[in-house]
Design a protein around this motif. Structure first.
Motif: not given
Length: 454
Positions: A83-95
């Motif tokens: 039902l839901g998905l959210a990318f971490h604000p630092d996704y580019a760094t921590n994935g």
């Protein structure tokens, strides 16, 4: 090839008219429940059945699923599923990214963290870390949206546990995580921390609670320009509601089940102070049945849309918006069979809508879209521009003047023009932003298009 699916005309009292339309972006997906971006030009489409697919910027599907959660992990059908998905604000760094799903076997809500693999289009299925599990007494009203707020915390919208009429009075119970907006700190604690400003942190009540009194918040979002929170809460018998609160306002009570929208649903003894919706509509007046929340438009392509909150209803093949005066305006009915399940925005703030039939659409203003200048008979280039832009007019247009205004309608520049079919606009004195360029012909016709200044 993209094709125009429908143009739905609406009237608008203001400086500029807009025409809400949808254009085909992608098809062949399965019951999209969320559309998210990870800070680049890809869109990640969450399918209720358990897969996350990637759409490229041109609308083509990446063949391999980003993540697949099988039937041994999730329970699907009805209001259950991924039902839901959210990318971490630092996704580019921590994935890191986070998903919300109903668990196989008992249908309980699970919030889990995953990590991308060395392939940016494929997640590591073995990286799952479960952060939170919430008991679900019934199969419906699971909420499902996950969203990182401007404060960097993860917000989780939960329904009241299901059935009808909240029989357990869970939405008003501060010792239940159902019928709430939860907020956690995924960067501290094990498996998460509690923000110090949560209303029940170190006090009676569940520490995770940020706000109470929700029935089934089917999609919430933050206005990327202001940080304000918008919540679409599905009604019980008659009223669908939209809530709008300023950023960082913990401890609010949205009223369910004492109120459905602005109307008393179940009389409450010693009722607390409630936060009522800024906009609502009834089933009887519209034919709607279940609100689907969207976003405040903050893109650059459609200046007439700026600051308006877009949403839909599952039973209405329409898209509506709430304006800055909290008035609701609906589009006309679109062609085809679209039950809108979700909205999304890309990294640039442009809006998309997902329907239960697996179609993904762009939400467009057809009175002033990207191709409007060509359709109007003149072209602005380069667009975006820096110090200079040019007007190129079609042979059928004899231009006599042009003007440049800001989005508030203030006249910034006006020039008479000669006989050339290329006309120069000195934009060196304009700050970065979106402007409206209007040309007038020798016969008095006027045509307007947008110009972006970098």
């Amino acid at each position: 090839m993209k094709k125009l699916i429908l143009l739905a005309c609406i009237s608008y009292m203001g400086t500029h008219a807009q025409t809400i339309g949808i254009t085909s972006f992608a098809s062949g997906l399965n019951a999209p429940t969320a559309i998210e971006h990870a800070g680049d030009d890809r869109l990640f489409v969450v399918q209720q059945s358990g897969a996350i697919r990637i759409l490229n910027a041109d609308g083509t599907l990446v063949p391999t699923n980003f993540l697949t959660l099988g039937t041994s992990i999730i329970s699907t059908g009805g209001e259950r599923g991924l039902l839901g998905l959210a990318f971490h604000p630092d996704y580019a760094t921590n994935g890191y990214f986070y998903v919300n799903y109903t668990r196989a076997g008992d249908g309980d809500t699970v919030i889990a963290r995953y990590q991308v693999s060395s392939n940016p289009n494929v997640a590591d299925p073995a990286s799952a870390t479960i952060l939170m599990t919430i008991d679900q007494p019934y199969a419906n009203h699971n909420g499902g949206t996950l969203r990182f707020g401007p404060d960097g915390y993860l917000y989780i919208g939960t329904g009241d546990g299901g059935s009808g009429g909240d029989p357990g009075n869970r939405a008003q119970n501060i010792n239940e995580n159902l019928g709430k907006m939860l907020r956690i700190d995924v960067n501290s604690g094990s498996p998460y921390g509690i923000p110090a400003t949560n209303p029940f942190a170190n006090a009676p009540g569940n520490d995770e609670i940020y706000a109470i009194g929700l029935r089934n918040p089917w999609k919430f979002s933050f206005d990327r320009a202001t940080g304000d929170l918008w919540i679409a809460d599905v009604g019980q018998n008659q009223v669908e509601e939209i809530n709008h609160v300023q950023s960082e306002t913990p401890g609010l009570n949205y009223g369910w089940k004492c109120y459905e929208g602005n109307s008393v649903y179940s009389a409450c003894t010693n009722p607390p102070a409630f936060t009522f919706p800024v906009a609502q509509y009834t089933h009887s007046a519209t034919g709607g049945c279940s609100v689907t929340g969207g976003y405040v438009y903050n893109g650059s392509t459609y200046p007439n849309f700026l600051g308006k909150y877009f949403f839909a209803d599952y039973c209405l093949n329409k898209i509506g918006f709430v304006d800055t005066s909290n008035n609701i305006t609906w589009s006309s009915t679109f062609g085809g069979n679209n039950s809108f399940m979700t909205f999304g925005e890309n990294a640039a703030g442009e809006l998309f809508a997902g329907a239960s039939n697996g179609n993904i659409y762009r939400v467009v203003d057809t009175s002033l879209d990207v191709a409007s200048s060509v359709r109007n008979g003149f072209t602005l280039y380069p667009n975006p521009a820096t110090s200079e832009a040019f007007i190129q007019a079609g042979a059928e247009l004899q231009l006599s003047s042009y003007s440049v205004r800001d989005l508030q309608g203030k006249l910034l520049m006006e020039r008479r023009i000669g006989s050339s079919d290329h006309y120069s606009i000195d934009t060196s004195g304009l700050s970065g932003g979106i402007y409206l360029v209007t040309v007038e012909t020798s016969t008095g016709e006027r045509h307007t298009s947008r110009l972006t200044i970098q």
